[in-house]
Design a protein around this motif. Structure first.
Motif, PDB file in Angstrom:
ATOM      1  N   THR A 184       0.732  -1.171  -0.119  1.00  0.00           N
ATOM      2  CA  THR A 184      -0.050   0.141  -0.064  1.00  0.00           C
ATOM      3  C   THR A 184       0.814   1.260  -0.113  1.00  0.00           C
ATOM      4  OG1 THR A 184      -0.089   0.126   2.448  1.00  0.00           O
ATOM      5  CG2 THR A 184      -1.948  -1.068   1.106  1.00  0.00           C
ATOM      6  N   GLY A 185       2.162   0.894   0.070  1.00  0.00           N
ATOM      7  CA  GLY A 185       3.085   2.531  -0.198  1.00  0.00           C
ATOM      8  C   GLY A 185       3.433   2.909   1.251  1.00  0.00           C
ATOM      9  N   THR A 186       2.964   2.010   2.433  1.00  0.00           N
ATOM     10  CA  THR A 186       3.298   2.397   3.830  1.00  0.00           C
ATOM     11  C   THR A 186       3.534   1.024   4.360  1.00  0.00           C
ATOM     12  OG1 THR A 186       2.643   3.608   5.610  1.00  0.00           O
ATOM     13  CG2 THR A 186       1.080   2.083   4.546  1.00  0.00           C
ATOM     14  N   ALA A 187       4.218   1.025   5.502  1.00  0.00           N
ATOM     15  CA  ALA A 187       4.566   0.071   6.340  1.00  0.00           C
ATOM     16  C   ALA A 187       3.336  -0.660   7.007  1.00  0.00           C
ATOM     17  CB  ALA A 187       5.681   0.104   7.378  1.00  0.00           C
ATOM     18  N   GLY A 188       3.383  -1.915   6.846  1.00  0.00           N
ATOM     19  CA  GLY A 188       1.934  -2.504   7.494  1.00  0.00           C
ATOM     20  C   GLY A 188       2.262  -3.996   7.727  1.00  0.00           C
ATOM     21  N   LEU A 189       1.233  -4.498   8.500  1.00  0.00           N
ATOM     22  CA  LEU A 189       1.160  -5.993   8.944  1.00  0.00           C
ATOM     23  C   LEU A 189      -0.001  -6.675   8.424  1.00  0.00           C
ATOM     24  CD1 LEU A 189       2.858  -5.251  12.410  1.00  0.00           C
ATOM     25  CD2 LEU A 189       3.968  -6.173  10.615  1.00  0.00           C
ATOM     26  N   ARG A 190      -0.048  -7.928   8.449  1.00  0.00           N
ATOM     27  CA  ARG A 190      -1.281  -8.790   7.841  1.00  0.00           C
ATOM     28  C   ARG A 190      -2.207  -8.873   9.077  1.00  0.00           C
ATOM     29  NH1 ARG A 190      -0.937  -8.549   2.441  1.00  0.00           N
ATOM     30  NH2 ARG A 190       1.043  -9.385   1.761  1.00  0.00           N
ATOM     31  N   ALA A 191      -3.572  -8.798   8.556  1.00  0.00           N
ATOM     32  CA  ALA A 191      -4.429  -8.953   9.466  1.00  0.00           C
ATOM     33  C   ALA A 191      -4.524 -10.526   9.743  1.00  0.00           C
ATOM     34  CB  ALA A 191      -5.852  -8.570   8.543  1.00  0.00           C
ATOM     35  N   HIS A 192      -5.129 -11.026  10.882  1.00  0.00           N
ATOM     36  CA  HIS A 192      -5.210 -12.464  11.300  1.00  0.00           C
ATOM     37  C   HIS A 192      -6.066 -13.073  10.306  1.00  0.00           C
ATOM     38  CE1 HIS A 192      -5.641 -15.743  13.725  1.00  0.00           C
ATOM     39  NE2 HIS A 192      -6.874 -15.913  13.566  1.00  0.00           N
ATOM     40  N   ARG A 193      -5.376 -14.067   9.637  1.00  0.00           N
ATOM     41  CA  ARG A 193      -5.724 -15.231   8.565  1.00  0.00           C
ATOM     42  C   ARG A 193      -6.261 -14.638   7.388  1.00  0.00           C
ATOM     43  NH1 ARG A 193      -6.935 -20.404  10.230  1.00  0.00           N
ATOM     44  NH2 ARG A 193      -8.641 -20.422   8.808  1.00  0.00           N
ATOM     45  N   SER A 194      -5.453 -13.509   6.929  1.00  0.00           N
ATOM     46  CA  SER A 194      -5.902 -12.574   5.792  1.00  0.00           C
ATOM     47  C   SER A 194      -4.813 -11.894   5.383  1.00  0.00           C
ATOM     48  CB  SER A 194      -7.048 -11.590   6.398  1.00  0.00           C
ATOM     49  OG  SER A 194      -7.111 -10.641   5.317  1.00  0.00           O
ATOM     50  N   HIS A 195      -4.972 -11.520   3.926  1.00  0.00           N
ATOM     51  CA  HIS A 195      -4.014 -10.848   3.195  1.00  0.00           C
ATOM     52  C   HIS A 195      -4.047  -9.373   3.392  1.00  0.00           C
ATOM     53  CE1 HIS A 195      -2.138 -14.409   1.452  1.00  0.00           C
ATOM     54  NE2 HIS A 195      -3.298 -14.828   0.897  1.00  0.00           N
ATOM     55  N   ASP A 196      -5.393  -8.974   3.973  1.00  0.00           N
ATOM     56  CA  ASP A 196      -5.525  -7.437   4.398  1.00  0.00           C
ATOM     57  C   ASP A 196      -4.123  -6.929   4.979  1.00  0.00           C
ATOM     58  OD1 ASP A 196      -7.625  -7.979   2.862  1.00  0.00           O
ATOM     59  OD2 ASP A 196      -8.939  -7.921   4.763  1.00  0.00           O
ATOM     60  N   VAL A 197      -4.128  -5.653   4.729  1.00  0.00           N
ATOM     61  CA  VAL A 197      -2.695  -5.132   5.285  1.00  0.00           C
ATOM     62  C   VAL A 197      -3.356  -3.886   6.273  1.00  0.00           C
ATOM     63  CG1 VAL A 197      -1.038  -3.460   4.911  1.00  0.00           C
ATOM     64  CG2 VAL A 197      -1.514  -5.341   3.275  1.00  0.00           C
ATOM     65  N   VAL A 198      -2.759  -4.088   7.548  1.00  0.00           N
ATOM     66  CA  VAL A 198      -3.052  -3.183   8.830  1.00  0.00           C
ATOM     67  C   VAL A 198      -1.923  -2.230   8.796  1.00  0.00           C
ATOM     68  CG1 VAL A 198      -3.524  -2.986  11.117  1.00  0.00           C
ATOM     69  CG2 VAL A 198      -4.560  -4.897   9.804  1.00  0.00           C
ATOM     70  N   GLU A 199      -2.214  -0.931   8.448  1.00  0.00           N
ATOM     71  CA  GLU A 199      -1.129  -0.028   8.731  1.00  0.00           C
ATOM     72  C   GLU A 199      -0.466   0.089  10.004  1.00  0.00           C
ATOM     73  OE1 GLU A 199      -0.067   4.783   7.755  1.00  0.00           O
ATOM     74  OE2 GLU A 199      -1.828   3.778   7.152  1.00  0.00           O
ATOM     75  N   VAL A 200       0.881   0.012  10.194  1.00  0.00           N
ATOM     76  CA  VAL A 200       1.515   0.565  11.395  1.00  0.00           C
ATOM     77  C   VAL A 200       0.898   1.727  11.960  1.00  0.00           C
ATOM     78  CG1 VAL A 200       3.773   0.550  12.751  1.00  0.00           C
ATOM     79  CG2 VAL A 200       3.445  -1.135  10.765  1.00  0.00           C
ATOM     80  N   PRO A 201       0.574   1.566  13.303  1.00  0.00           N
ATOM     81  CA  PRO A 201      -0.051   2.911  13.657  1.00  0.00           C
ATOM     82  C   PRO A 201       1.085   3.908  14.324  1.00  0.00           C
ATOM     83  CG  PRO A 201       0.064   1.160  15.581  1.00  0.00           C
ATOM     84  CD  PRO A 201       0.527   0.359  14.226  1.00  0.00           C
ATOM     85  N   PRO A 202       0.526   5.206  14.408  1.00  0.00           N
ATOM     86  CA  PRO A 202       1.662   6.176  15.022  1.00  0.00           C
ATOM     87  C   PRO A 202       2.227   5.547  16.329  1.00  0.00           C
ATOM     88  CG  PRO A 202      -0.442   7.346  14.416  1.00  0.00           C
ATOM     89  CD  PRO A 202      -0.873   5.693  14.353  1.00  0.00           C
ATOM     90  N   GLY A 203       3.456   5.729  16.377  1.00  0.00           N
ATOM     91  CA  GLY A 203       4.381   5.106  17.547  1.00  0.00           C
ATOM     92  C   GLY A 203       4.798   3.786  17.328  1.00  0.00           C
ATOM     93  N   GLY A 204       4.383   3.241  16.129  1.00  0.00           N
ATOM     94  CA  GLY A 204       5.132   1.981  15.817  1.00  0.00           C
ATOM     95  C   GLY A 204       4.456   0.677  16.208  1.00  0.00           C
ATOM     96  N   CYS A 205       4.633  -0.350  15.921  1.00  0.00           N
ATOM     97  CA  CYS A 205       4.460  -1.549  16.467  1.00  0.00           C
ATOM     98  C   CYS A 205       4.773  -1.748  17.902  1.00  0.00           C
ATOM     99  CB  CYS A 205       5.074  -3.031  15.765  1.00  0.00           C
ATOM    100  SG  CYS A 205       4.694  -4.572  16.326  1.00  0.00           S
ATOM    101  N   ARG A 206       3.906  -1.953  18.841  1.00  0.00           N
ATOM    102  CA  ARG A 206       4.120  -2.016  20.198  1.00  0.00           C
ATOM    103  C   ARG A 206       5.324  -3.020  20.651  1.00  0.00           C
ATOM    104  NH1 ARG A 206       2.016   2.237  18.617  1.00  0.00           N
ATOM    105  NH2 ARG A 206       0.396   3.356  19.711  1.00  0.00           N
ATOM    106  N   ILE A 207       5.404  -4.137  19.952  1.00  0.00           N
ATOM    107  CA  ILE A 207       6.250  -5.286  20.356  1.00  0.00           C
ATOM    108  C   ILE A 207       7.470  -5.137  19.727  1.00  0.00           C
ATOM    109  CG2 ILE A 207       4.358  -6.776  21.282  1.00  0.00           C
ATOM    110  CD1 ILE A 207       4.813  -8.613  18.640  1.00  0.00           C
ATOM    111  N   ALA A 208       7.963  -4.262  18.537  1.00  0.00           N
ATOM    112  CA  ALA A 208       8.842  -3.987  17.931  1.00  0.00           C
ATOM    113  C   ALA A 208      10.068  -3.488  18.890  1.00  0.00           C
ATOM    114  CB  ALA A 208       8.754  -3.165  16.726  1.00  0.00           C
ATOM    115  N   ASP A 209      11.199  -3.785  18.395  1.00  0.00           N
ATOM    116  CA  ASP A 209      12.357  -3.312  19.443  1.00  0.00           C
ATOM    117  C   ASP A 209      12.334  -1.731  19.330  1.00  0.00           C
ATOM    118  OD1 ASP A 209      15.347  -4.250  20.509  1.00  0.00           O
ATOM    119  OD2 ASP A 209      15.199  -2.281  19.992  1.00  0.00           O
ATOM    120  N   ALA A 210      12.586  -1.072  20.394  1.00  0.00           N
ATOM    121  CA  ALA A 210      12.326   0.321  20.412  1.00  0.00           C
ATOM    122  C   ALA A 210      13.548   1.269  19.557  1.00  0.00           C
ATOM    123  CB  ALA A 210      12.195   1.041  21.789  1.00  0.00           C
TER     124      ALA A 210
END
Length: 389
Positions: free
Chosen positions: A137-163
């Motif tokens: 989609t031109g932005t950083a995203g992650l897959r939805a559960h059991r889906s190819h749909d893309v969920v855009e990374v929210p402001p502040g980033g993925c909460r489990i990603a290394d800071a």
């Protein structure tokens, strides 16, 4: 008439947690695998998949009677992103749910009664040093559960990603450059990003320091994602095996040589096997004193030494399987450390080992994937006493 996805049904009582990040509920005798519930709650369920005749899948749409263990999710997209299963559960109870899953799998598949605990490891947020983002989609995203749909990374980033990874704006810029390809971000030395196999956005490898041992790892290659996992698992394996100088050891499914390096540092002559040839190449450079075989373990069983003292077995999620277990059981080892990322696969392999005269004398579980349903186990296997009759 079977209700379609999106239909809200209930109320139902959320039953026991099951392997896979969901709980089991029943509606008029029909099993529904429910995400984002907690055992004991009463909820309304929005169905997401009703294609199976024997069971449906759904997500909690409304909580009527909430568990005392329910907490606000730290991430605003936790309900739609497929990366986390348990952000709605307080961390201590997450570990309890995982304990129940490990105990149930061991009892049902291996006949083993396990009364251990899932050990906490560090903070439940900002632990993940390996991230794979989709950029279509031109932005950083992650897959939805059991889906190819893309969920855009929210402001502040993925909460489990290394800071220490890229900030949100930098991620977006990288995603624009990598659009259409998976983008890998690894936080080591240095922080790196790689898009697919074609577009280089950073370095192709990073250095991971485990204790005082530096190990080179491909940015998009396999490495334990939790910041503390390599040291935690290495300590657990060494404590279990108690390697001695001069012994012969195996590191099977060795990756880039994490356990091979630890065994070699104790004076063990190490043989490693790794299917991924790129990882095997890193292992050969990371642990030059080890003998590394590149290729599927099942095809190279006859190249293993005929007599060994200790074995580290760290198979993929599917487990080692009967052929490998049969071979390892006959190599004369005094002990085997089995590192498992899937309790069901561990239990199946332990059942096979039991038929060959091996039993676990210690099983530890570690919460190396907080906020998700995943759990890592380390089992110490030793030969059982032979029946004198």
């Amino acid at each position: 008439m079977v209700p379609g996805p999106g239909t809200v049904v209930g109320p139902v009582e959320v039953g026991p947690v099951a392997h896979g990040g969901h709980c089991v509920a029943r509606l008029d005798g029909r099993v529904i695998f429910v995400r984002h519930g907690i055992p004991g709650e009463t909820v309304m369920v929005r169905l997401t998949d009703t294609a199976k005749a024997k069971f449906w899948r759904g997500d909690v749409a409304e909580v009527r009677d909430r568990s005392p263990h329910r907490v606000p999710a730290p991430c605003p997209v936790a309900g739609s992103c497929g990366g986390c299963d348990f952000q709605h559960v307080d961390p201590a109870h997450q570990r309890e749910l995982k304990r129940r899953v490990v105990a149930e799998q061991l009892a049902r598949l291996a006949g083993i009664e396990w009364d251990g605990a899932v050990e906490a490891v560090g903070d439940p947020l900002h632990w993940r040093t390996r991230m794979r983002y989709v950029t279509e989609t031109g932005t950083a995203g992650l897959r939805a559960h059991r889906s190819h749909d893309v969920v855009e990374v929210p402001p502040g980033g993925c909460r489990i990603a290394d800071a220490t990874g890229p900030e949100t704006d930098e991620l977006r810029q990288l995603a624009r450059e990598a659009q259409g390809q998976d983008m890998y971000v690894a936080t080591g030395e240095p922080v790196s990003a790689v898009a697919g196999r074609d577009v280089l956005l950073g370095r192709r490898s990073v250095t991971e320091l485990v204790g005082r041992t530096p190990l080179q790892v491909a940015t998009d290659g396999f490495w334990q994602p939790h910041r503390k996992a390599p040291e935690v698992l290495t300590r657990a394996v060494l404590k279990a095996l108690k390697p001695q100088p001069g012994e012969v050891g195996l590191d099977l499914y060795c990756g880039v040589g994490l356990f091979a390096a630890a065994l070699a540092s104790k004076g063990v002559r190490v043989f490693g096997v790794e299917q991924d040839r790129r990882a095997a190449g890193f292992a050969a450079r990371n642990v030059p004193e080890a003998e590394i075989i590149a290729g599927p373990l099942e095809r190279h069983l006859n190249q293993l030494p005929h007599q060994v003292d200790i074995i580290v077995l760290d198979p993929p999620r599917s487990g080692a399987g009967t052929k490998v277990v049969n071979r390892l059981a006959g190599l004369g080892a005094r002990a085997i450390a089995y590192v498992a990322c899937d309790p069901a696969a561990l239990a199946r392999d332990l059942a096979t080992f039991a038929e060959l005269g091996w039993a676990p004398t210690k099983i530890r579980a570690f919460d190396l994937f907080p906020m998700t349903h995943h759990v890592e186990c380390v089992a110490l296997l030793e030969r059982t006493a032979l029946d004198p009759n």
